[in-house]
Design an enzyme around this catalytic site. Structure first.
Site, PDB file in Angstrom:
ATOM      1  N   GLY A  36       1.129  -1.469   0.754  1.00 15.32           N
ATOM      2  CA  GLY A  36       0.229  -1.953  -0.293  1.00 15.32           C
ATOM      3  C   GLY A  36      -1.188  -1.513   0.041  1.00 15.32           C
TER       4      GLY A  36
ATOM      5  N   GLN B 253      -2.573  -5.310   7.291  1.00 18.51           N
ATOM      6  CA  GLN B 253      -1.095  -5.181   7.419  1.00 18.51           C
ATOM      7  C   GLN B 253      -0.742  -5.385   8.886  1.00 18.51           C
ATOM      8  OE1 GLN B 253       1.894  -5.146   6.506  1.00 18.51           O
ATOM      9  NE2 GLN B 253       2.008  -4.618   4.346  1.00 18.51           N
TER      10      GLN B 253
ATOM     11  N   ALA C  34      12.234  -1.111 -10.900  1.00 18.81           N
ATOM     12  CA  ALA C  34      13.406  -1.782 -10.335  1.00 18.81           C
ATOM     13  C   ALA C  34      13.783  -3.035 -11.125  1.00 18.81           C
ATOM     14  CB  ALA C  34      13.137  -2.150  -8.880  1.00 18.81           C
TER      15      ALA C  34
ATOM     16  N   TYR D 297       2.998  -4.703  -7.221  1.00 19.73           N
ATOM     17  CA  TYR D 297       4.350  -4.617  -7.788  1.00 19.73           C
ATOM     18  C   TYR D 297       4.203  -4.360  -9.296  1.00 19.73           C
ATOM     19  CZ  TYR D 297       9.133  -5.899  -9.040  1.00 19.73           C
ATOM     20  OH  TYR D 297      10.422  -5.886  -9.521  1.00 19.73           O
TER      21      TYR D 297
ATOM     22  N   CYS E 299      11.911   3.868  19.500  1.00 12.23           N
ATOM     23  CA  CYS E 299      13.279   3.396  19.712  1.00 12.23           C
ATOM     24  C   CYS E 299      13.197   1.924  20.085  1.00 12.23           C
ATOM     25  CB  CYS E 299      13.991   4.190  20.801  1.00 12.23           C
ATOM     26  SG  CYS E 299      13.280   4.013  22.428  1.00 12.23           S
TER      27      CYS E 299
HETATM   28  P1  NAD Z   1       4.069   0.778  -0.146  1.00  6.62           P
HETATM   29  O1  NAD Z   1       3.007   0.069  -0.906  1.00  6.62           O
HETATM   30  O2  NAD Z   1       3.718   1.993   0.634  1.00  6.62           O
HETATM   31  O3  NAD Z   1       5.266   1.152  -1.131  1.00  6.62           O
HETATM   32  C1  NAD Z   1       5.780   0.288  -2.116  1.00  6.62           C
HETATM   33  C2  NAD Z   1       6.493   1.116  -3.170  1.00  6.62           C
HETATM   34  O4  NAD Z   1       7.038   0.229  -4.156  1.00  6.62           O
HETATM   35  C3  NAD Z   1       5.563   2.082  -3.890  1.00  6.62           C
HETATM   36  O5  NAD Z   1       6.062   3.397  -3.758  1.00  6.62           O
HETATM   37  C4  NAD Z   1       5.577   1.591  -5.335  1.00  6.62           C
HETATM   38  O6  NAD Z   1       5.488   2.649  -6.257  1.00  6.62           O
HETATM   39  C5  NAD Z   1       6.921   0.883  -5.412  1.00  6.62           C
HETATM   40  N1  NAD Z   1       7.003  -0.136  -6.472  1.00  6.62           N
HETATM   41  C6  NAD Z   1       6.143  -1.143  -6.767  1.00  6.62           C
HETATM   42  N2  NAD Z   1       6.607  -1.876  -7.789  1.00  6.62           N
HETATM   43  C7  NAD Z   1       7.788  -1.306  -8.180  1.00  6.62           C
HETATM   44  C8  NAD Z   1       8.729  -1.608  -9.187  1.00  6.62           C
HETATM   45  N3  NAD Z   1       8.585  -2.661 -10.001  1.00  6.62           N
HETATM   46  N4  NAD Z   1       9.822  -0.805  -9.297  1.00  6.62           N
HETATM   47  C9  NAD Z   1       9.992   0.268  -8.477  1.00  6.62           C
HETATM   48  N5  NAD Z   1       9.125   0.597  -7.506  1.00  6.62           N
HETATM   49  C10 NAD Z   1       8.039  -0.191  -7.350  1.00  6.62           C
HETATM   50  O7  NAD Z   1       4.716  -0.330   0.813  1.00  6.62           O
HETATM   51  P2  NAD Z   1       5.639  -0.104   2.099  1.00  6.62           P
HETATM   52  O8  NAD Z   1       4.794   0.162   3.289  1.00  6.62           O
HETATM   53  O9  NAD Z   1       6.748   0.837   1.782  1.00  6.62           O
HETATM   54  O10 NAD Z   1       6.227  -1.571   2.281  1.00  6.62           O
HETATM   55  C11 NAD Z   1       7.141  -2.084   1.316  1.00  6.62           C
HETATM   56  C12 NAD Z   1       7.353  -3.562   1.522  1.00  6.62           C
HETATM   57  O11 NAD Z   1       8.096  -3.798   2.717  1.00  6.62           O
HETATM   58  C13 NAD Z   1       6.055  -4.345   1.687  1.00  6.62           C
HETATM   59  O12 NAD Z   1       6.182  -5.570   1.028  1.00  6.62           O
HETATM   60  C14 NAD Z   1       5.941  -4.534   3.162  1.00  6.62           C
HETATM   61  O13 NAD Z   1       5.148  -5.650   3.503  1.00  6.62           O
HETATM   62  C15 NAD Z   1       7.380  -4.728   3.534  1.00  6.62           C
HETATM   63  N6  NAD Z   1       7.618  -4.387   4.934  1.00  6.62           N
HETATM   64  C16 NAD Z   1       8.855  -4.517   5.423  1.00  6.62           C
HETATM   65  C17 NAD Z   1       9.119  -4.207   6.742  1.00  6.62           C
HETATM   66  C18 NAD Z   1      10.484  -4.332   7.306  1.00  6.62           C
HETATM   67  O14 NAD Z   1      10.684  -4.091   8.457  1.00  6.62           O
HETATM   68  N7  NAD Z   1      11.453  -4.680   6.555  1.00  6.62           N
HETATM   69  C19 NAD Z   1       8.117  -3.767   7.568  1.00  6.62           C
HETATM   70  C20 NAD Z   1       6.865  -3.617   7.043  1.00  6.62           C
HETATM   71  C21 NAD Z   1       6.634  -3.901   5.723  1.00  6.62           C
END
Ligand code: NAD
Length: 553
Positions: free
Chosen positions: A51, A128, A241, A270, A407
């Site tokens: 974000g 972040q 989505a 979003y 890793c």
């Molecule tokens: P980012 O902002 O780089 O990417 C988010 C993507 O979602 C963008 O490409 C955007 O176009 C897309 N998007 C937004 N709304 C959408 C919709 N309605 N339909 C389809 N696509 C849509 O974020 P990121 O760095 O990839 O992180 C994604 C999420 O995962 C964040 O919420 C982050 O906090 C979380 N996260 C998860 C982990 C994990 O280990 N699981 C780790 C860090 C962050």
């Protein structure tokens, strides 16, 4: 576009120092590396990933940080308050060269609304996790964790492989972009939805994504063919989505696994149904409150479809972006019917202090990473899944910015690796020092009730003393820079977490520091889980000699 916005930032390479020593140089290079156009998602706005996760508050702050690091002495510590350098203090050689606090707010004020008000006044920034703590290494950073998670899904439900299965997910951003490659590395098929065509193109360019489908029907056809041939394939699909998932559910698409990594943690990032992607930023800025309501409403539809897939037998999990929490705020009552990925798959690893261990070669030379890859294989010959990962990563991961590797290593392993790397720097086997850090998706440095600490055995999900202790222990142990953040991963109000980075510069002093930091940092993961009542953590503490006063009383 302003003059500032056209700046291209890239880390220096080689052995010539811009700073007074390698500890400061490492921070200087990693700050620059975070904003390298190959690494950062929106470098012109200082946004690294997740974000609006930023490396510095603004360009003036960035320049002041860089300038201060260049002049910083071996017994001085630079203080960063949410991306802005606010002071230099006389400390000592063992002290971190940089201390950072990012996005922290007092409990009752810890809302997005208040955060944005303060951000608009120029008083804070969203750090972040590894953006504001200068140890982001591009999408590879999350790739291994994602690979491990999908491997755990395969082990739990599909006989140890994703071959012959189709995973449906969304979000191809900085973190989410790891999903397609993590699925294909586990031999599965993935359909990945994103509303931003540039994200799909970027993942194809970096070889994380194989192909883009023209429309939904083609995506399903390609996925089904590959699944039937048990051929790994990842397919990008342009769309929202919140529309695509309900449509796929309604058409009975053959989906085995569903998750999501859109930026749901931040409702302004979003895309709501009915808003064109091109208008998103303008509309979010114009009326954030109305945009938030629309985004949450769409997330509710999105999560409802995920629950629908679960009801029809798919393996469904939240991938740490708070989408369940947002859907619940929109009034969808079944939002928490599926689990988060940590309690579902990762917690047993956390009990061993296992988590993401990452390093970057400050030389900029990929051969340094190849040499450290070989060292890891030699150090842990019995660990087959680690060997498989290192081999696949060497073959399939394209470096972004400074060459880096990640890793998962646990208590008793990270210090071994760190000391080995330090010896390799000392002997000249590596061309320059190496920085060693980690994500905050970690065993003992995070309080995040929707993610890392969801469903703790003793109900201690929201206790945030642990990350604060973790940061203090890392300061006391000799880390090169240490940070305390709020709101990473799951958003403002929902997490408190800490980071550390230690530099292997080949000196005997670095060896002493690395030994302590890389023992005590994962040690926090073990004691946190012993304290919460996990038997596996108690076993690990007993076997590996982690002192836990209450365990012996
Ligand atoms: P980012 O902002 O780089 O990417 C988010 C993507 O979602 C963008 O490409 C955007 O176009 C897309 N998007 C937004 N709304 C959408 C919709 N309605 N339909 C389809 N696509 C849509 O974020 P990121 O760095 O990839 O992180 C994604 C999420 O995962 C964040 O919420 C982050 O906090 C979380 N996260 C998860 C982990 C994990 O280990 N699981 C780790 C860090 C962050």
């Amino acid at each position: 576009m302003s003059e500032q916005a056209r700046r291209v930032i890239r880390s220096p390479r080689g052995t010539e120092l811009s700073c007074q020593g390698w500890q400061q140089e490492a921070a200087y290079r990693m700050l620059h590396n975070n904003l390298d156009p190959e690494v950062a998602e929106h470098p012109d706005e200082l946004v690294v990933y997740g974000g609006t996760g930023k490396a510095a508050r603004d360009w003036r702050s960035f320049d002041a940080i860089a300038r201060t690091l260049q002049g910083l002495k071996q017994d001085e510590t630079l203080l960063i308050q949410s991306g802005r350098p606010v002071g230099v203090m006389r400390t000592h050689e063992w002290a971190p060269r940089v201390l950072l606090a990012n996005s922290n707010l007092v409990g009752d004020w810890a809302t997005w609304e208040e955060f944005r008000r303060l951000e608009a006044l120029g008083l804070t920034m969203y750090g972040q996790m590894t953006a504001g703590s200068w140890i982001y290494i591009g999408t590879q950073g999350i790739l291994q964790g994602t690979y491990e998670t999908f491997a755990a899904v395969a082990a739990k439900r599909f006989g140890g492989t994703l071959a012959g299965t189709v995973t449906l997910t969304a979000g191809l951003g900085g973190m989410g972009g790891a999903q397609p490659l993590a699925v294909t590395m586990n031999d599965g098929v993935a359909i990945c939805v994103d509303c931003d065509p540039s994200r799909i193109a970027r993942r194809i360019e970096h070889r994380y994504l194989d192909v883009q489908a023209g429309d939904l029907a083609e995506a399903v056809r390609l996925a089904t063919e590959a699944r039937d041939a048990r051929r790994p394939l990842s397919i990008g699909l342009l769309g929202n989505a919140a529309e695509v998932l309900p449509e796929m559910l309604a058409m009975g698409a053959p989906i085995d696994i569903v998750t999501d990594q859109t930026s749901a943690h931040d409702p302004l990032a979003y895309l709501p149904v009915g808003v064109a992607f091109e208008d998103m930023r303008e509309q979010a800025a114009k009326d954030p409150a109305a945009f938030t309501l629309r985004a949450r409403e769409s997330m509710a539809r999105h999560v409802e479809a995920m629950v629908g897939f679960m009801d029809s037998g798919a393996e469904v999990f939240d991938y740490g972006n708070s989408i369940r929490g947002e859907a619940k705020l929109a009034g969808y009552t079944r939002a928490f019917d599926f689990p988060g990925f940590v309690p579902a798959y990762i917690r047993p690893l956390f009990c061993e202090g296992k988590g993401p261990f990452r390093w970057a070669a400050l030389s900029g030379d990929p051969r340094d990473i190849a040499a450290t890859d070989r060292a890891i294989l030699e150090l842990f010959p019995e660990n087959e899944s680690l060997a498989r990962w290192i081999k696949l990563a060497g073959e399939r991961v394209a470096f972004q910015g400074l060459p880096a590797r990640i890793c998962w290593l646990g208590y008793g392993e990270r210090d071994k690796a760190g000391l080995r790397f330090n010896e390799m720097v000392a002997s000249g086997e590596l061309r320059a020092p190496v920085v060693i850090g980690r994500d905050h998706l970690d065993a003992g440095s995070v309080a995040s009730p929707y993610r890392e600490t969801e469903g703790m055995l003793d109900g201690s999900d929201a206790i945030a003393d642990w990350p604060l202790l973790n940061a203090m222990v890392n300061v006391a142990s000799g880390a090169s820079w240490v940070s305390i953040h709020h709101g990473g991963g799951v958003g403002i109000g929902r997490s408190i977490h800490a980071g550390q980075v230690a530099v292997a510069d080949g000196t005997p002093l670095a060896a002493q520091k690395l030994e302590r930091v890389l023992t005590n940092d994962p040690g926090m993961g073990v004691i946190r889980h012993v304290d919460a009542g996990y038997d596996r953590a108690a076993e690990v503490a007993a076997e590996r000699g982690v002192a836990v006063p209450m365990a012996s009383g």
